[in-house]
Enzyme design. Sequence first.
Site, PDB file in Angstrom:
ATOM      1  N   LYS A 138      57.911  42.217  36.350  1.00 45.49           N
ATOM      2  CA  LYS A 138      58.863  41.100  36.298  1.00 45.49           C
ATOM      3  C   LYS A 138      60.268  41.660  36.125  1.00 45.49           C
ATOM      4  O   LYS A 138      60.535  42.435  35.208  1.00 45.49           O
ATOM      5  CB  LYS A 138      58.524  40.174  35.125  1.00 45.49           C
ATOM      6  CG  LYS A 138      59.574  39.110  34.824  1.00 45.49           C
ATOM      7  CD  LYS A 138      59.266  38.386  33.521  1.00 45.49           C
ATOM      8  CE  LYS A 138      60.411  37.466  33.109  1.00 45.49           C
ATOM      9  NZ  LYS A 138      60.160  36.809  31.792  1.00 45.49           N
ATOM     10  N   ASP A 165      68.050  35.934  31.880  1.00 44.90           N
ATOM     11  CA  ASP A 165      67.289  34.687  31.777  1.00 44.90           C
ATOM     12  C   ASP A 165      67.956  33.739  30.786  1.00 44.90           C
ATOM     13  O   ASP A 165      67.812  33.897  29.569  1.00 44.90           O
ATOM     14  CB  ASP A 165      65.854  34.976  31.338  1.00 44.90           C
ATOM     15  CG  ASP A 165      65.025  33.707  31.226  1.00 44.90           C
ATOM     16  OD1 ASP A 165      65.401  32.688  31.837  1.00 44.90           O
ATOM     17  OD2 ASP A 165      63.986  33.742  30.532  1.00 44.90           O
ATOM     18  N   LYS A 200      67.848  28.221  26.889  1.00 44.11           N
ATOM     19  CA  LYS A 200      67.501  28.843  25.628  1.00 44.11           C
ATOM     20  C   LYS A 200      68.573  28.560  24.581  1.00 44.11           C
ATOM     21  O   LYS A 200      69.726  28.269  24.923  1.00 44.11           O
ATOM     22  CB  LYS A 200      67.375  30.360  25.801  1.00 44.11           C
ATOM     23  CG  LYS A 200      66.246  30.816  26.706  1.00 44.11           C
ATOM     24  CD  LYS A 200      66.273  32.322  26.861  1.00 44.11           C
ATOM     25  CE  LYS A 200      65.152  32.809  27.760  1.00 44.11           C
ATOM     26  NZ  LYS A 200      63.829  32.678  27.115  1.00 44.11           N
ATOM     27  N   ASP A 214      65.084  41.047  30.126  1.00 46.56           N
ATOM     28  CA  ASP A 214      63.934  40.324  30.654  1.00 46.56           C
ATOM     29  C   ASP A 214      63.420  40.931  31.955  1.00 46.56           C
ATOM     30  O   ASP A 214      62.552  40.372  32.598  1.00 46.56           O
ATOM     31  CB  ASP A 214      64.294  38.848  30.870  1.00 46.56           C
ATOM     32  CG  ASP A 214      63.087  37.935  30.748  1.00 46.56           C
ATOM     33  OD1 ASP A 214      62.073  38.352  30.169  1.00 46.56           O
ATOM     34  OD2 ASP A 214      63.158  36.787  31.242  1.00 46.56           O
ATOM     35  N   ASP A 235      62.147  27.650  31.836  1.00 50.21           N
ATOM     36  CA  ASP A 235      62.158  28.895  31.080  1.00 50.21           C
ATOM     37  C   ASP A 235      60.815  29.611  31.151  1.00 50.21           C
ATOM     38  O   ASP A 235      60.667  30.700  30.613  1.00 50.21           O
ATOM     39  CB  ASP A 235      62.545  28.631  29.621  1.00 50.21           C
ATOM     40  CG  ASP A 235      62.893  29.906  28.871  1.00 50.21           C
ATOM     41  OD1 ASP A 235      63.315  30.882  29.528  1.00 50.21           O
ATOM     42  OD2 ASP A 235      62.756  29.927  27.632  1.00 50.21           O
ATOM     43  N   GLU A 248      59.603  31.082  33.721  1.00 54.01           N
ATOM     44  CA  GLU A 248      59.932  31.499  35.091  1.00 54.01           C
ATOM     45  C   GLU A 248      59.298  32.826  35.492  1.00 54.01           C
ATOM     46  O   GLU A 248      59.062  33.082  36.670  1.00 54.01           O
ATOM     47  CB  GLU A 248      61.453  31.578  35.261  1.00 54.01           C
ATOM     48  CG  GLU A 248      62.125  32.873  34.854  1.00 54.01           C
ATOM     49  CD  GLU A 248      61.946  33.250  33.383  1.00 54.01           C
ATOM     50  OE1 GLU A 248      61.983  34.455  33.088  1.00 54.01           O
ATOM     51  OE2 GLU A 248      61.766  32.343  32.535  1.00 54.01           O
ATOM     52  N   ARG A 274      56.340  34.063  35.165  1.00 52.73           N
ATOM     53  CA  ARG A 274      55.028  33.944  35.800  1.00 52.73           C
ATOM     54  C   ARG A 274      55.150  33.508  37.259  1.00 52.73           C
ATOM     55  O   ARG A 274      54.325  33.877  38.098  1.00 52.73           O
ATOM     56  CB  ARG A 274      54.154  32.981  34.996  1.00 52.73           C
ATOM     57  CG  ARG A 274      54.664  31.555  34.932  1.00 52.73           C
ATOM     58  CD  ARG A 274      54.131  30.798  33.731  1.00 52.73           C
ATOM     59  NE  ARG A 274      54.720  31.289  32.488  1.00 52.73           N
ATOM     60  CZ  ARG A 274      54.395  30.818  31.286  1.00 52.73           C
ATOM     61  NH1 ARG A 274      53.491  29.860  31.167  1.00 52.73           N
ATOM     62  NH2 ARG A 274      54.959  31.309  30.199  1.00 52.73           N
TER      63      ARG A 274
END
Length: 522
Positions: free
Chosen positions: A284, A289, A296, A307, A366, A368, A370
Site C-alpha cells: 500500500k 492520507d 481524520k 501511510d 478513510d 482506503e 484496502r
Amino acid sequence: MPAIRKIGAGILSNPEIAFASLDAEPSGTVIVTAGDNARLSPTAAKLDNASAGVLTRAAGISKFKGKNKTAVNLLAPAGLDAIERLVVVGTEGISDDPSQEWIDLGGFIRGKIDPDVEQADLWLEASDGSTLGAEHVANVALGLVLRGYEFTKYKSKKKTGADSNGEEKGEPSLARVVIHCDAPDAAEAAFAPMRAISEGVYLARDLVNEPPNELGPEQFAERARALADYGVEVDVLDEDRMRELGMGALLAVGQGSVRPSRLVTLRWRGKGAPEGPPTIFVGKGVCFDTGGVSIKPAQGMEDMKGDMGGAACVAGLLLALAKEKAPVDVVGVLGLTENMVSGSAQRPSDIVKSMSGQTIEVLNTDAEGRMVLADAMWYAQETWKPKRIVTLATLTGAIIVALGHEYAGLYANDDALCNALLDAGAQTDEKVWRMPLSKKYDKLIDSKVADMKNIGGRWAGSITAAQFLQRFVQDDVCWAHIDIAGTAFSAPSTDINRSWGAGFGVRLLERMLMNEAQTGGA
C-alpha cells in the site's frame, strides 16, 4: 567519507565497514569486549596489562560486570598513549548462535561511538579466547550500520549539540568502522549480503521519512524507476492505463487529489531462481492520507505521510534482493496514490467497481488502503498467475489497539506461508502475530447494495479489513497479509533503529525468501 548511493532523489549513506586481523595495534577510538564477571577479551587484557590495570580499575569503580548491553567508557586512558577513547562492551548472556542478539549488540556498540570521530576500531573477540564465527561478526556489523541511520536531508544546519567547550559540533562524521576479528575474509564474505539488506532498509526508512510535499505518487514512482540501475525490471502504469484496466477502486481513492495515482511493478529475477511463477509482494502506497471526506482528526494527521510504509517496504526489499543478487524470482507491486479532500473526492455511499469486477460500497473514505490493495492484488494475479502473494500495509489503527507497536498483524489462508513468515519474524525480530480469518467476520462486510462494503463496523476492524482483501485473492493462490500500522513508523526505538520510519518488513521478507532458497522450498 561514507559510501553514498543515490536512489532517485533520496540519499543512502552508510559508513564503510572493513574487517581486519586481531594483531593490529589499537589506536584512536577503540572498542573491546568483556564477558562474565567482566572477564576481559584477549585484546582487552593486553591493554589492561599495558596500562597497569586501568580497565580493571574502571570496571570495579563503575560496577561493570560484563553483562550484555553495558559498557565502560574511558577518555585518554593512562598508559595507552595511542588511544584517545576506549570503550569496554559487555557480552555476557548473548546466545552462542549468530542470532538477532548479535545484531542488537552491533547497534548498542554504535551508540557508544562518539559521532565526531571519523574512524572507530572494534576488537570483536570471545572473552574466553575461543574463535568467534564469521556470521557473528557480520551480524554485529549489520547492527552497526542499521543503528547509524539518520534522516537529516532537510536540515540546513546539521548540529549535534555542543562539545565540552560549548562549541557547536558539526554533522556526525563517522565514516569507517574497522572490525578486528579471527577470520576477516570470512566475515567480509558473510557481511556482503547483509550490506545489501541494510541498503534496502535505509531506502524504506528514507521513503517513509520523506515529507508528503516531496514524495507524492509520481515522485515515489520515479524513485522506484532508479532500481533499474541494479537490474530490477521496472514498469509504471499511469492513470489512463489504470482506467483501461478497470482499476476503479484504486482510482477512486486518488480522485480527490491533484496528484495522479500510479501503479509500479518491480521484478527481480536472480540467477538460479526456481522455475515457475514469481512470488508477489504488494504494498500500500498512500503517500498522504487525510481520510478523505471522512477526514481524520487534526491531531496526529502528520503521521499519515507514513501511510505508504507497505510500498516502502516492498521497494526496499527489491533493492536488497538485487544488491545481494538473491537467487529468487520476486515481483513487487506498489499501489501509489494520495487520499485528499476536494470537490472531486469520493463520497461515503459511493459505489465503485474494482478491476476484479466486484463492486464496493464506500461507507468510509478513510478505509482506503484496502481499496488500493484490491486492484493492485488483482492486477498482479492476472499478470503473473502467482502461486502466492503477500500484501503489506499500514492498514488499520485497530491492529495497534490489538498488538501495540511490538508485533505486526499476520493473516493467511495457507499455513505453510504463515509459518514461513512467523519463522522469519522470529529470526529477524520483526515480529508478526497470526490473527484469525472466519466466514463470520466476512459477513460483516456484506453490503445490501453492492458486493461488499469497505468497513465492517466498530469491532474487529483489522480482521474485517483482511477479510475484505481476501475477497480479491483468486482460487488456489496462497495469500498472507501483514498489517504494519504499528510497526512501520513511530515504533519504539531499538538498538538498531532510532528513526521515525522503521523500514519494517524488509529484513523479515528477505529472511523468508533466503530461508526457502537455502532449503530449496518456496
